[in-house]
Design a protein around this motif. Structure first.
Motif, short mmCIF file in Angstrom:
data_model
loop_
_atom_site.label_atom_id
_atom_site.label_comp_id
_atom_site.label_asym_id
_atom_site.label_seq_id
_atom_site.Cartn_x
_atom_site.Cartn_y
_atom_site.Cartn_z
N LEU A 111 4.73 -41.02 20.88
CA LEU A 111 5.46 -41.12 22.13
C LEU A 111 5.68 -39.77 22.81
N VAL A 112 5.07 -38.74 22.27
CA VAL A 112 5.20 -37.38 22.83
C VAL A 112 3.98 -37.09 23.71
N VAL A 113 4.22 -36.74 24.98
CA VAL A 113 3.12 -36.46 25.90
C VAL A 113 3.13 -35.00 26.31
N ASP A 114 1.96 -34.54 26.76
CA ASP A 114 1.81 -33.17 27.28
C ASP A 114 2.24 -33.17 28.75
N MET A 115 3.33 -32.50 29.08
CA MET A 115 3.88 -32.51 30.42
C MET A 115 3.46 -31.30 31.25
N SER A 116 2.37 -30.65 30.86
CA SER A 116 1.93 -29.45 31.57
C SER A 116 1.67 -29.73 33.05
N SER A 117 0.98 -30.83 33.36
CA SER A 117 0.68 -31.14 34.76
C SER A 117 1.96 -31.44 35.53
N PHE A 118 2.90 -32.05 34.88
CA PHE A 118 4.21 -32.35 35.49
C PHE A 118 4.88 -31.06 35.94
N TRP A 119 4.94 -30.07 35.06
CA TRP A 119 5.59 -28.80 35.40
C TRP A 119 4.76 -27.98 36.38
N ASN A 120 3.44 -28.03 36.25
CA ASN A 120 2.57 -27.28 37.17
C ASN A 120 2.71 -27.80 38.61
N HIS A 121 2.79 -29.11 38.74
CA HIS A 121 2.95 -29.69 40.07
C HIS A 121 4.33 -29.40 40.64
N LEU A 122 5.32 -29.32 39.80
CA LEU A 122 6.65 -28.93 40.26
C LEU A 122 6.62 -27.50 40.80
N GLU A 123 5.97 -26.61 40.07
CA GLU A 123 5.88 -25.21 40.48
C GLU A 123 5.13 -25.08 41.80
N ALA A 124 4.18 -25.99 42.05
CA ALA A 124 3.35 -25.90 43.25
C ALA A 124 4.15 -26.04 44.54
N VAL A 125 5.31 -26.72 44.48
CA VAL A 125 6.11 -26.89 45.70
C VAL A 125 7.16 -25.80 45.87
N GLU A 126 7.14 -24.81 44.98
CA GLU A 126 8.09 -23.69 45.02
C GLU A 126 9.53 -24.22 45.07
N PRO A 127 10.01 -24.81 43.99
CA PRO A 127 11.31 -25.48 44.00
C PRO A 127 12.49 -24.52 43.82
N TYR A 128 12.52 -23.48 44.61
CA TYR A 128 13.61 -22.52 44.53
C TYR A 128 13.85 -21.94 45.91
N ILE A 129 15.06 -21.51 46.15
CA ILE A 129 15.45 -21.01 47.46
C ILE A 129 14.77 -19.67 47.73
N SER A 130 14.20 -19.53 48.92
CA SER A 130 13.57 -18.28 49.31
C SER A 130 14.46 -17.57 50.32
N ARG A 187 14.84 -31.11 48.78
CA ARG A 187 16.07 -30.30 48.67
C ARG A 187 15.86 -28.94 49.30
N MET A 188 14.69 -28.34 49.11
CA MET A 188 14.42 -27.04 49.70
C MET A 188 14.38 -27.11 51.22
N VAL A 189 13.81 -28.19 51.74
CA VAL A 189 13.72 -28.37 53.18
C VAL A 189 15.11 -28.53 53.79
N ALA A 190 15.99 -29.22 53.06
CA ALA A 190 17.33 -29.50 53.59
C ALA A 190 18.32 -28.37 53.35
N ASP A 191 17.97 -27.41 52.49
CA ASP A 191 18.93 -26.37 52.11
C ASP A 191 19.06 -25.33 53.23
N SER A 192 20.28 -25.15 53.72
CA SER A 192 20.53 -24.21 54.82
C SER A 192 20.31 -22.76 54.43
N ARG A 193 20.21 -22.47 53.14
CA ARG A 193 20.02 -21.08 52.69
C ARG A 193 18.55 -20.67 52.66
N ASP A 194 17.67 -21.64 52.78
CA ASP A 194 16.23 -21.34 52.71
C ASP A 194 15.72 -20.92 54.07
#
Length: 330
Positions: A111-130, A187-194
């Motif tokens: 029941l253990v899966v490799d989540m590398s693609s999951f995390w890589n795709h998350l990183e692709a959208v730059e999920p942090y405030i710039s 969330r990044m699009v809606a964040d007034s600090r970005d």
């Protein structure tokens, strides 16, 4: 009561196999409780992830009876009622529950899966405030309660992978970043600090990697254990893209706009105009026009190309409904 657990087990580079375990359980026991019991009492080789046991960490996500869910959240009683109805506990047949690894990710073991693609795709959208383009202030960036409230729902995401597991868009399109990433992106699009909203919208608008890769199957909303509603968040990004004049025109944007306008005009879609306006960009995209020419020719030969268009009955009513919805969303 006795319950049979059918666990889909698998090692790397091997075919999955079903292994059954029969347990004496309580209706209030969670699926994770039962997996622990199997591992501790029957089969110590069974592999699965777990951590907090309180629907916080998201570690124990897996497929339970065909849908992604958290093993620490789902209990035996509710699962059996979904399968067998209200009389599940009184049946003479021993009930069964099927446990499988999450989808759209390769299996490491059981029941253990490799989540590398999951995390890589998350990183692709730059999920942090710039805030790189801003001068560093003397104090922290502040938000009003109203600005902060826009981030509440997406902030509930625990990165469990349930939505990614059951995403039909991801299954047919490996380049699609997935609902988890786009929920964070909203969330990044809606964040007034970005300070990079236009750049973000342009990136999320590209091809089928971003928001237009979503098939709107609703699976992500259905399985999300934290009610983040990723499909709704993807829709919010689409609305921002369509409303932003600085985002470059694309086939995906035209698809959305032309479809609505043609339905307003005739009650349904004039397929002739749809192809020319979306793919051919109103005769401006020669390459696009040439790409649909062979299809149009085959349709003509087989008598399947509509030479005329008749508006449907009730077109005015349809137009009125669409315009009312558009006025509400402005």
């Amino acid at each position: 009561m006795q319950v049979i657990f059918k666990v889909i087990r698998q090692n790397p580079n091997s075919s999955p196999q079903v292994q059954s375990y029969q347990l004496e359980v309580e209706a209030g026991s969670t699926i994770l409780d039962c997996l622990n019991q199997i591992k501790w009492e029957q089969d110590g080789t069974l592999a699965f992830r777990k951590n907090c046991r309180n629907t916080i960490c998201g570690s124990c996500a897996m497929r339970i009876n065909g849908r992604a869910a958290l093993a620490c959240k789902e209990n035996i009683g509710s699962e059996l009622k979904q399968i067998y109805g209200e009389d599940c506990c009184n049946s003479s047949i021993t009930p069964e529950i099927t446990i499988a690894p999450m989808g759209n990710m390769p299996v490491i073991k059981d029941l253990v899966v490799d989540m590398s693609s999951f995390w890589n795709h998350l990183e692709a959208v730059e999920p942090y405030i710039s805030t790189g383009a801003r001068i560093i202030p003397e104090r922290e960036f502040l938000q009003t309660p109203e600005e902060r409230a826009k981030l509440d729902r997406t902030g509930n995401c625990i990165m469990c992978g349930a939505c990614y597991s059951d995403c039909n868009g991801r299954e047919v399109n490996l380049g699609f970043v997935g609902p988890h990433a786009l929920a964070k992106a909203s969330r990044m699009v809606a964040d007034s600090r970005d300070d990079t909203q236009d750049r973000r919208l342009e990136a999320y608008n590209k091809g089928t990697q971003g928001v237009w890769g979503c098939t709107r199957c609703f699976n992500c909303n259905a399985v999300c254990p934290m009610e983040v509603a990723p499909l709704d968040r993807i829709t919010e990004i689409k609305q921002e893209i369509l409303a932003n004049e600085d985002v470059p025109n694309s086939r995906q944007i035209r698809h959305r706009q032309v479809l609505v306008e043609l339905v307003k005009q005739g009650g349904w879609i004039d397929e002739r105009a749809f192809g020319l306006q979306v793919v051919g960009d109103y005769f401006r995209d020669i390459k696009g026009l040439l790409s649909i020419a062979p299809l149009g020719l085959r349709m003509l030969i087989k008598g399947k190309f509509p030479l005329t268009f008749e508006a449907s009955e009730g077109t005015e009513e349809v137009r009125s409904l669409i315009e009312s919805v558009q006025a509400e969303t402005r």
